[in-house]
Each structure stands twice: as structure tokens, then as C-alpha cells.
Design a protein around this motif. Sequence first.
Motif, PDB file in Angstrom:
ATOM      1  N   THR A  64      -4.701   5.348  -7.599  1.00 10.66           N
ATOM      2  CA  THR A  64      -4.364   5.933  -8.897  1.00 10.66           C
ATOM      3  C   THR A  64      -4.646   7.421  -8.998  1.00 10.66           C
ATOM      4  O   THR A  64      -3.864   8.172  -9.587  1.00 10.66           O
ATOM      5  CB  THR A  64      -5.140   5.223 -10.019  1.00 10.66           C
ATOM      6  OG1 THR A  64      -6.549   5.376  -9.784  1.00 10.66           O
ATOM      7  CG2 THR A  64      -4.779   3.751 -10.100  1.00 10.66           C
ATOM      8  N   ASP A  65      -5.774   7.863  -8.435  1.00  4.21           N
ATOM      9  CA  ASP A  65      -6.232   9.234  -8.672  1.00  4.21           C
ATOM     10  C   ASP A  65      -5.994  10.178  -7.496  1.00  4.21           C
ATOM     11  O   ASP A  65      -6.065  11.397  -7.670  1.00  4.21           O
ATOM     12  CB  ASP A  65      -7.723   9.239  -9.017  1.00  4.21           C
ATOM     13  CG  ASP A  65      -7.997   8.624 -10.380  1.00  4.21           C
ATOM     14  OD1 ASP A  65      -7.059   8.083 -10.986  1.00  4.21           O
ATOM     15  OD2 ASP A  65      -9.148   8.668 -10.841  1.00  4.21           O
ATOM     16  N   PHE A  66      -5.745   9.603  -6.294  1.00  3.54           N
ATOM     17  CA  PHE A  66      -5.592  10.447  -5.111  1.00  3.54           C
ATOM     18  C   PHE A  66      -4.269  10.241  -4.388  1.00  3.54           C
ATOM     19  O   PHE A  66      -3.961  10.994  -3.457  1.00  3.54           O
ATOM     20  CB  PHE A  66      -6.753  10.206  -4.133  1.00  3.54           C
ATOM     21  CG  PHE A  66      -8.085  10.604  -4.697  1.00  3.54           C
ATOM     22  CD1 PHE A  66      -8.562  11.903  -4.566  1.00  3.54           C
ATOM     23  CD2 PHE A  66      -8.865   9.688  -5.382  1.00  3.54           C
ATOM     24  CE1 PHE A  66      -9.790  12.268  -5.097  1.00  3.54           C
ATOM     25  CE2 PHE A  66     -10.095  10.040  -5.914  1.00  3.54           C
ATOM     26  CZ  PHE A  66     -10.555  11.339  -5.783  1.00  3.54           C
ATOM     27  N   ALA A  67      -3.509   9.228  -4.785  1.00  2.00           N
ATOM     28  CA  ALA A  67      -2.202   8.943  -4.176  1.00  2.00           C
ATOM     29  C   ALA A  67      -2.306   8.822  -2.660  1.00  2.00           C
ATOM     30  O   ALA A  67      -1.426   9.267  -1.925  1.00  2.00           O
ATOM     31  CB  ALA A  67      -1.187  10.026  -4.556  1.00  2.00           C
ATOM     32  N   ARG A  68      -3.405   8.206  -2.192  1.00  2.00           N
ATOM     33  CA  ARG A  68      -3.566   7.998  -0.746  1.00  2.00           C
ATOM     34  C   ARG A  68      -2.861   6.739  -0.265  1.00  2.00           C
ATOM     35  O   ARG A  68      -2.740   6.521   0.940  1.00  2.00           O
ATOM     36  CB  ARG A  68      -5.061   7.912  -0.406  1.00  2.00           C
ATOM     37  CG  ARG A  68      -5.821   9.210  -0.619  1.00  2.00           C
ATOM     38  CD  ARG A  68      -7.307   8.992  -0.476  1.00  2.00           C
ATOM     39  NE  ARG A  68      -8.069  10.216  -0.668  1.00  2.00           N
ATOM     40  CZ  ARG A  68      -9.328  10.254  -1.078  1.00  2.00           C
ATOM     41  NH1 ARG A  68      -9.976   9.129  -1.339  1.00  2.00           N
ATOM     42  NH2 ARG A  68      -9.949  11.402  -1.232  1.00  2.00           N
ATOM     43  N   LEU A  69      -2.449   5.892  -1.204  1.00  2.00           N
ATOM     44  CA  LEU A  69      -1.763   4.655  -0.872  1.00  2.00           C
ATOM     45  C   LEU A  69      -0.387   4.639  -1.518  1.00  2.00           C
ATOM     46  O   LEU A  69      -0.202   5.155  -2.625  1.00  2.00           O
ATOM     47  CB  LEU A  69      -2.553   3.439  -1.380  1.00  2.00           C
ATOM     48  CG  LEU A  69      -3.974   3.231  -0.858  1.00  2.00           C
ATOM     49  CD1 LEU A  69      -4.576   2.005  -1.527  1.00  2.00           C
ATOM     50  CD2 LEU A  69      -3.985   3.060   0.639  1.00  2.00           C
ATOM     51  N   THR A  70       0.557   4.011  -0.838  1.00  2.00           N
ATOM     52  CA  THR A  70       1.871   3.798  -1.436  1.00  2.00           C
ATOM     53  C   THR A  70       1.792   2.635  -2.421  1.00  2.00           C
ATOM     54  O   THR A  70       0.832   1.854  -2.421  1.00  2.00           O
ATOM     55  CB  THR A  70       2.908   3.467  -0.361  1.00  2.00           C
ATOM     56  OG1 THR A  70       2.560   2.211   0.248  1.00  2.00           O
ATOM     57  CG2 THR A  70       2.960   4.551   0.710  1.00  2.00           C
ATOM     58  N   ASP A  71       2.805   2.512  -3.235  1.00  2.00           N
ATOM     59  CA  ASP A  71       2.874   1.371  -4.146  1.00  2.00           C
ATOM     60  C   ASP A  71       2.815   0.062  -3.364  1.00  2.00           C
ATOM     61  O   ASP A  71       2.128  -0.890  -3.770  1.00  2.00           O
ATOM     62  CB  ASP A  71       4.169   1.417  -4.958  1.00  2.00           C
ATOM     63  CG  ASP A  71       4.204   2.561  -5.961  1.00  2.00           C
ATOM     64  OD1 ASP A  71       3.136   3.160  -6.223  1.00  2.00           O
ATOM     65  OD2 ASP A  71       5.294   2.851  -6.479  1.00  2.00           O
ATOM     66  N   ALA A  72       3.527   0.013  -2.244  1.00  2.00           N
ATOM     67  CA  ALA A  72       3.576  -1.214  -1.446  1.00  2.00           C
ATOM     68  C   ALA A  72       2.213  -1.548  -0.855  1.00  2.00           C
ATOM     69  O   ALA A  72       1.804  -2.722  -0.825  1.00  2.00           O
ATOM     70  CB  ALA A  72       4.608  -1.071  -0.331  1.00  2.00           C
ATOM     71  N   ASP A  73       1.486  -0.537  -0.389  1.00  2.00           N
ATOM     72  CA  ASP A  73       0.167  -0.777   0.198  1.00  2.00           C
ATOM     73  C   ASP A  73      -0.803  -1.324  -0.850  1.00  2.00           C
ATOM     74  O   ASP A  73      -1.550  -2.264  -0.587  1.00  2.00           O
ATOM     75  CB  ASP A  73      -0.402   0.514   0.786  1.00  2.00           C
ATOM     76  CG  ASP A  73       0.182   0.830   2.149  1.00  2.00           C
ATOM     77  OD1 ASP A  73       0.716  -0.082   2.792  1.00  2.00           O
ATOM     78  OD2 ASP A  73       0.092   2.000   2.570  1.00  2.00           O
ATOM     79  N   TYR A  74      -0.795  -0.711  -2.025  1.00  2.00           N
ATOM     80  CA  TYR A  74      -1.730  -1.185  -3.049  1.00  2.00           C
ATOM     81  C   TYR A  74      -1.337  -2.574  -3.536  1.00  2.00           C
ATOM     82  O   TYR A  74      -2.207  -3.434  -3.762  1.00  2.00           O
ATOM     83  CB  TYR A  74      -1.811  -0.214  -4.222  1.00  2.00           C
ATOM     84  CG  TYR A  74      -2.863  -0.642  -5.221  1.00  2.00           C
ATOM     85  CD1 TYR A  74      -4.210  -0.664  -4.856  1.00  2.00           C
ATOM     86  CD2 TYR A  74      -2.515  -1.096  -6.485  1.00  2.00           C
ATOM     87  CE1 TYR A  74      -5.185  -1.100  -5.747  1.00  2.00           C
ATOM     88  CE2 TYR A  74      -3.485  -1.534  -7.383  1.00  2.00           C
ATOM     89  CZ  TYR A  74      -4.817  -1.535  -7.000  1.00  2.00           C
ATOM     90  OH  TYR A  74      -5.779  -1.982  -7.867  1.00  2.00           O
ATOM     91  N   LYS A  75      -0.053  -2.825  -3.684  1.00  2.00           N
ATOM     92  CA  LYS A  75       0.393  -4.151  -4.098  1.00  2.00           C
ATOM     93  C   LYS A  75      -0.031  -5.198  -3.078  1.00  2.00           C
ATOM     94  O   LYS A  75      -0.427  -6.317  -3.442  1.00  2.00           O
ATOM     95  CB  LYS A  75       1.905  -4.173  -4.282  1.00  2.00           C
ATOM     96  CG  LYS A  75       2.423  -5.515  -4.795  1.00  2.00           C
ATOM     97  CD  LYS A  75       3.926  -5.484  -5.027  1.00  2.00           C
ATOM     98  CE  LYS A  75       4.422  -6.842  -5.534  1.00  2.00           C
ATOM     99  NZ  LYS A  75       5.884  -6.837  -5.788  1.00  2.00           N
ATOM    100  N   SER A  76       0.035  -4.852  -1.779  1.00  2.00           N
ATOM    101  CA  SER A  76      -0.371  -5.807  -0.742  1.00  2.00           C
ATOM    102  C   SER A  76      -1.855  -6.125  -0.847  1.00  2.00           C
ATOM    103  O   SER A  76      -2.277  -7.264  -0.596  1.00  2.00           O
ATOM    104  CB  SER A  76      -0.049  -5.254   0.652  1.00  2.00           C
ATOM    105  OG  SER A  76      -0.930  -4.193   1.013  1.00  2.00           O
ATOM    106  N   PHE A  77      -2.656  -5.128  -1.230  1.00  2.00           N
ATOM    107  CA  PHE A  77      -4.088  -5.361  -1.422  1.00  2.00           C
ATOM    108  C   PHE A  77      -4.320  -6.333  -2.571  1.00  2.00           C
ATOM    109  O   PHE A  77      -5.058  -7.320  -2.436  1.00  2.00           O
ATOM    110  CB  PHE A  77      -4.792  -4.033  -1.698  1.00  2.00           C
ATOM    111  CG  PHE A  77      -6.258  -4.178  -2.025  1.00  2.00           C
ATOM    112  CD1 PHE A  77      -7.187  -4.258  -1.005  1.00  2.00           C
ATOM    113  CD2 PHE A  77      -6.692  -4.239  -3.344  1.00  2.00           C
ATOM    114  CE1 PHE A  77      -8.550  -4.404  -1.294  1.00  2.00           C
ATOM    115  CE2 PHE A  77      -8.043  -4.375  -3.639  1.00  2.00           C
ATOM    116  CZ  PHE A  77      -8.965  -4.465  -2.612  1.00  2.00           C
ATOM    117  N   VAL A  78      -3.699  -6.075  -3.719  1.00  3.60           N
ATOM    118  CA  VAL A  78      -3.888  -6.925  -4.900  1.00  3.60           C
ATOM    119  C   VAL A  78      -3.383  -8.338  -4.625  1.00  3.60           C
ATOM    120  O   VAL A  78      -4.044  -9.332  -4.953  1.00  3.60           O
ATOM    121  CB  VAL A  78      -3.175  -6.314  -6.112  1.00  3.60           C
ATOM    122  CG1 VAL A  78      -3.241  -7.257  -7.316  1.00  3.60           C
ATOM    123  CG2 VAL A  78      -3.794  -4.967  -6.473  1.00  3.60           C
TER     124      VAL A  78
END
Length: 295
Positions: free
Chosen positions: A218-232
Motif C-alpha cells: 500500500t505505501d511503497f508499491a513494492r508488490l504488484t496487485d497480483a503478488d499481494y492478492k496471491s499472499f491474501v
Amino acid sequence: MTTDSKPAWDVLGAAAAQAGVETEGAQLIRDGSNVMYRLPGGVVARIGRPGTADTARREVETATWLASQGIPAVKVVAELAQLVVVAERPVTWWRLLPPHRPAIPAELATVLKAVHSLDVPIRPELPLHNPFVDIAARIRAATSISVDDREWLLQRLDQLQADYHQLKTTEGRFVLHGDAWQGNVAVPENGQPILLDLEAFSIGPKQWDLVQIAVDYTDFARLTDADYKSFVTTYGDDDITETPEFRTFADIQELRWVAFAASKAADSPNAAREARHRIACLQGEESRPWTWSAL
């Protein structure tokens, strides 16, 4: 190298002499909160800060306990006497990891899910998680930042402590890693992910192990939407970024990172510049997503 009372290299030499460990050709791996050296024979020496012997002892116990629970984690060198203390600095001995890469978000989620599913153990006796540990001390000791910035950081700390203690989610009792990010899970070419840096294992709300990667997104944009979604999705829980308590957890995490940079600033021009930049971000002088350099 390190600003603690006795240089890490001297501590290593004295500890190795007591434990019968060879240090010729030792290579520095990391100089952070802990100092780590690669030694001959596939041994890694981990040197803690003064007065952290209890933490080091618990870390060794935690590694043994995790192995008994079927969770792959960094291994101690069982043949060596653990916890040699030199000038109040604990030294422990660990097995060198095989060639590896950092975990991807989904792999980190898998490991965290397994850790959070563990029953709270009797031994090791894990402490309650304290998200504010060392923050005030590091800010007060940061002589390279301005008086105004130091006072501002301390006031922000006071406010975040008040906000945190009003959250109902702080009552959660899960086994936590305590510093959960991709770099603390090593993935060998052939093998299961290996959990690293066990010193912050504790008991508390699971949000602490979820917020670090969420903030990266959210604050650093180090992950793509797809990467964060895969984590969740892999973790299988609600997205912490969509909860009302997220901003408090995130702000505390970011203040911790600022305090760490400030604590390194007196001996490092790079750390001093980074500390000033991070403080400016918190004070609203830089808009998100931020770019913070690793120290």
C-alpha cells in the motif's frame, strides 16, 4: 562496523576460542541488529547486542521447537555449546543455508499460516509481542537528527501507543514470527521454504505478521496487485488493508523502520540521509508510494 561496546570481530574471536570454532577466513554476512559471520565448515556465528542473552537463548530453543513441529527453520549447530557470552554479547552457532532465494508472497503466506496454526508452547516461553520495543530508546539516542524531529517522533510514538491500546485485535494470541517478510524465508532450489531470524518469535495478534507485506503493497508499491492478492488468497484470511485497524498497525511498523534508520545514522552518512528522508515521509513532505532504501 558495529557501534556496540565491543567490536563484533573481537567478540567473535573470543567466543570462537571458548567454543573451539575455527574463524580463519570468516566473512561478514550482515551487520544489523545482529552481526553474522560465515565461518569454515558451514557454520554461521550470530552475535547479538549487549544484554540480549535471554533472547538468543530463546531463539535457539525456538529453532529446536519448530523442528519438532515439522516447520522447516534455520538449524543450530548441535555439536557446539550454544550461547557463548562475551562482553555481554551473546554468540550462537547456526548451520549455513544451502543456496536459496527469498520467498515470493504466496510462499511467505504458506509459512505464516503454518506458524499461526501452532499451539502456544510451554517451552520455549514466548513473550507477549510488544510492537513498541526499542523505538523510544532509538529515537532518544539518535543524535544525528534534529531536536525538533526527535520531539516530533516521540510525540508520534505517544499517539500510536494510545491508538494501539484501544484496538480490540491486540487481544489475539497467536504464535508470531515477529518480522515477517520475504527475506526471512529462504527457498532452496530443491526443498521446502526455511524460516529465518527467529529472535522476534512471540505471542500476539496475527496482524503483526501480515502488516509488513501489506505496507509494502500500500505505501511503497513494492508488490504488484497480483503478488499481494496471491499472499491474501494463500493465507486465506481477510485482507488486513481493508480493516479499520490497518492504519494503526501500519503506522507503528513504519515508525519502527524510521527509528532503526535513526539509530544507525550517527555512524553512517547513508543512514543519516535515509533517516531524514523517512522522517520527511512521515511528516507528510513526501507523498505515497514512498521509496526507502534498505540499511
